[in-house]
Enzyme design. Sequence first.
Site, mmCIF file in Angstrom:
data_model
loop_
_atom_site.group_PDB
_atom_site.id
_atom_site.type_symbol
_atom_site.label_atom_id
_atom_site.label_comp_id
_atom_site.label_asym_id
_atom_site.label_seq_id
_atom_site.Cartn_x
_atom_site.Cartn_y
_atom_site.Cartn_z
ATOM 1 N N ARG A 174 4.702 -4.613 -10.588
ATOM 2 C CA ARG A 174 4.414 -3.250 -10.427
ATOM 3 C C ARG A 174 3.562 -2.716 -11.242
ATOM 4 N NH1 ARG A 174 6.951 -0.979 -6.077
ATOM 5 N NH2 ARG A 174 8.164 -2.477 -4.890
ATOM 6 N N ARG A 200 1.933 3.546 -9.819
ATOM 7 C CA ARG A 200 2.111 4.926 -10.200
ATOM 8 C C ARG A 200 2.231 5.078 -11.585
ATOM 9 N NH1 ARG A 200 6.838 6.256 -6.100
ATOM 10 N NH2 ARG A 200 7.613 4.466 -6.943
ATOM 11 N N ARG A 237 -4.542 7.809 -4.893
ATOM 12 C CA ARG A 237 -3.497 7.843 -3.656
ATOM 13 C C ARG A 237 -3.500 9.220 -3.335
ATOM 14 N NH1 ARG A 237 0.308 8.458 -1.034
ATOM 15 N NH2 ARG A 237 2.382 7.428 -1.121
ATOM 16 N N ASP A 289 2.039 -4.872 -0.154
ATOM 17 C CA ASP A 289 3.648 -4.837 -0.146
ATOM 18 C C ASP A 289 4.297 -5.936 0.556
ATOM 19 O OD1 ASP A 289 5.466 -2.392 -1.136
ATOM 20 O OD2 ASP A 289 6.237 -3.397 0.746
ATOM 21 N N TYR A 344 15.366 -5.554 4.954
ATOM 22 C CA TYR A 344 15.052 -4.458 5.259
ATOM 23 C C TYR A 344 14.526 -4.430 6.875
ATOM 24 C CZ TYR A 344 13.419 -3.257 0.746
ATOM 25 O OH TYR A 344 13.410 -2.774 -0.735
HETATM 26 O O1 CP3 Z 1 3.071 -5.403 -8.620
HETATM 27 C C1 CP3 Z 1 2.190 -4.733 -8.103
HETATM 28 O O2 CP3 Z 1 1.711 -3.990 -9.086
HETATM 29 C C2 CP3 Z 1 1.466 -5.045 -6.933
HETATM 30 C C3 CP3 Z 1 1.860 -4.241 -5.651
HETATM 31 C C4 CP3 Z 1 3.399 -4.224 -5.323
HETATM 32 C C5 CP3 Z 1 3.932 -3.137 -4.437
HETATM 33 N N1 CP3 Z 1 4.815 -3.626 -3.877
HETATM 34 C C6 CP3 Z 1 3.239 -1.769 -4.425
HETATM 35 C C7 CP3 Z 1 4.039 -0.675 -3.860
HETATM 36 C C8 CP3 Z 1 4.293 -5.114 -5.122
HETATM 37 C C9 CP3 Z 1 4.299 -6.590 -5.712
HETATM 38 C C10 CP3 Z 1 5.251 -5.067 -4.432
HETATM 39 C C11 CP3 Z 1 6.516 -5.809 -3.753
HETATM 40 C C12 CP3 Z 1 7.747 -4.841 -3.251
HETATM 41 N N2 CP3 Z 1 7.714 -3.835 -2.225
HETATM 42 C C13 CP3 Z 1 8.895 -5.231 -3.391
HETATM 43 C C14 CP3 Z 1 9.454 -6.617 -4.239
HETATM 44 C C15 CP3 Z 1 9.246 -6.231 -5.746
HETATM 45 C C16 CP3 Z 1 10.453 -5.375 -6.508
HETATM 46 O O3 CP3 Z 1 10.348 -4.325 -7.090
HETATM 47 O O4 CP3 Z 1 11.533 -5.789 -6.046
HETATM 48 C C17 CP3 Z 1 9.869 -4.451 -2.642
HETATM 49 C C18 CP3 Z 1 11.323 -4.591 -2.764
HETATM 50 C C19 CP3 Z 1 9.115 -3.760 -2.178
HETATM 51 C C20 CP3 Z 1 9.449 -2.488 -1.030
HETATM 52 C C21 CP3 Z 1 9.006 -1.516 -1.173
HETATM 53 N N3 CP3 Z 1 7.728 -0.899 -1.173
HETATM 54 C C22 CP3 Z 1 9.686 -0.217 -2.022
HETATM 55 C C23 CP3 Z 1 11.160 -0.448 -2.121
HETATM 56 C C24 CP3 Z 1 8.905 0.877 -2.068
HETATM 57 C C25 CP3 Z 1 9.144 2.208 -2.580
HETATM 58 C C26 CP3 Z 1 9.618 2.590 -4.032
HETATM 59 C C27 CP3 Z 1 8.738 1.954 -5.029
HETATM 60 O O5 CP3 Z 1 8.756 0.853 -5.600
HETATM 61 O O6 CP3 Z 1 8.064 2.709 -5.267
HETATM 62 C C28 CP3 Z 1 7.598 0.436 -1.897
HETATM 63 C C29 CP3 Z 1 6.228 1.187 -1.960
HETATM 64 C C30 CP3 Z 1 5.352 0.634 -2.876
HETATM 65 N N4 CP3 Z 1 5.085 -0.478 -3.025
HETATM 66 C C31 CP3 Z 1 4.772 1.507 -4.000
HETATM 67 C C32 CP3 Z 1 3.770 0.846 -4.617
HETATM 68 C C33 CP3 Z 1 2.869 1.269 -5.681
HETATM 69 C C34 CP3 Z 1 4.926 3.068 -4.204
HETATM 70 C C35 CP3 Z 1 3.989 3.651 -3.135
HETATM 71 C C36 CP3 Z 1 3.543 4.954 -3.527
HETATM 72 O O7 CP3 Z 1 4.093 5.998 -3.450
HETATM 73 O O8 CP3 Z 1 2.196 5.061 -4.074
#
Ligand code: CP3
Length: 365
Positions: free
Chosen positions: A48, A52, A61, A98, A176
């Site tokens: 991640r 953010r 964003r 994602d 999901y």
């Molecule tokens: O790792 C990275 O920097 C690459 C980007 C990345 C995102 N999501 C961007 C994102 C990766 C590898 C993911 C994978 C992801 N997405 C997973 C597996 C990894 C883990 O953390 O277990 C899961 C379970 C998701 C599903 C998901 N997407 C959730 C639960 C959320 C909301 C909560 C959160 O983590 O912020 C997202 C949204 C998301 N995906 C954001 C980002 C940067 C936040 C979006 C924002 O508000 O800008």
Amino acid sequence: MHFRVKLKNSTRHFLYLRANSTLMPQNTLLLDVLNGKPVNRPPIWIMRQAGRILPEYRALRSRLSGFVELVTTPDLAAEVTVQPVDRLGVDAAIIFSDILVIPECMGLHYELIEKKGPFFPETIKGIADIEALDSGESAASRLSYVFDAINETKKRLEDRVPLIGFSGAPWTLMCYMIEGSGSKTFSKAKAVLYKEPAMAHKLLQKLTDTVIEYLKLKVKSGVDVVQVFDSWAGVLDQQTYTKFSLPYIEQIVAAINDLVPTIVFAKGAHFSLDDILNGQSNAVGLDWSIDIPQIRKFVGSDRVLQGNMDPCVLYGSKDRIAEKVKQIHSQMGQNHIFNLGHGVYPDTPLENVISFVNSVKSLEY
Ligand code: CP3
């Protein structure tokens, strides 16, 4: 265009040649570790990292309609993928996207609700819903915005560091698709495993077929490494994990690690770690609950392990971070990729993240 040339008999040893015949990338630490070559310090990237914690991410964003716009606009996705390489100095980029693009391309639309997380207006309720899903190459090829983002990112990286591609594990994606959002227990998804196991297998296989084609297309577009995230592994137990998650991850790994090295990260799957470690992936990610000396004793020093610092250490002082880095380094030894035990939390002080990266970069073998 990339040509991947297999040099040795082992499927784990590749040399990657590009069309212009230069070796890629300049920083080969991550690829070297994954290919079993000696390095003088562990590589570091952070789950991640693109997101953010970076003010430049938040600025970009805030100008957009939402997260989905960012994910589906290749130029912007490429921009935020490169941001942590420039700002943090990590040894790899991970493509900004994602895991939920897979249900999307199969026909199950997702949204991201501000401060709440993923939301699916429609969910999978029965076999007819599963039969209606598209799968395999025809579904995966819909994700051209991801492949375009990879192409654009490769240009912007100028071969500085390798690019990691990723996918959710079929079990985590199924969670999901059945729940329609995040959940503490994922009890609706787990109920299907007990009530309708054949239906679960049908969905998991369709997801697997799609993930494999998707990852192949990601590799074709230029990713150098692939990580599979099984974020909700930890809600299962050894028996259900062995039946409903592991075989599908292994199918994915078997299809991809002939092309690029693979990393499997199954959060909370301590009960099945021995099976995961005995699998075919090039590396295994560990969450912070795993005791490194115990795992090294079990698996030996050759298996490549990734992780596993608790993201909350990054709320501590710089000295505390450096101390923890040294401890993990001495316990892991060689064949280690430095990372956190899960994604970095959004409110982590940026200077502490930078200090973490610098502490790792000052390590030596
Ligand atoms: O790792 C990275 O920097 C690459 C980007 C990345 C995102 N999501 C961007 C994102 C990766 C590898 C993911 C994978 C992801 N997405 C997973 C597996 C990894 C883990 O953390 O277990 C899961 C379970 C998701 C599903 C998901 N997407 C959730 C639960 C959320 C909301 C909560 C959160 O983590 O912020 C997202 C949204 C998301 N995906 C954001 C980002 C940067 C936040 C979006 C924002 O508000 O800008």
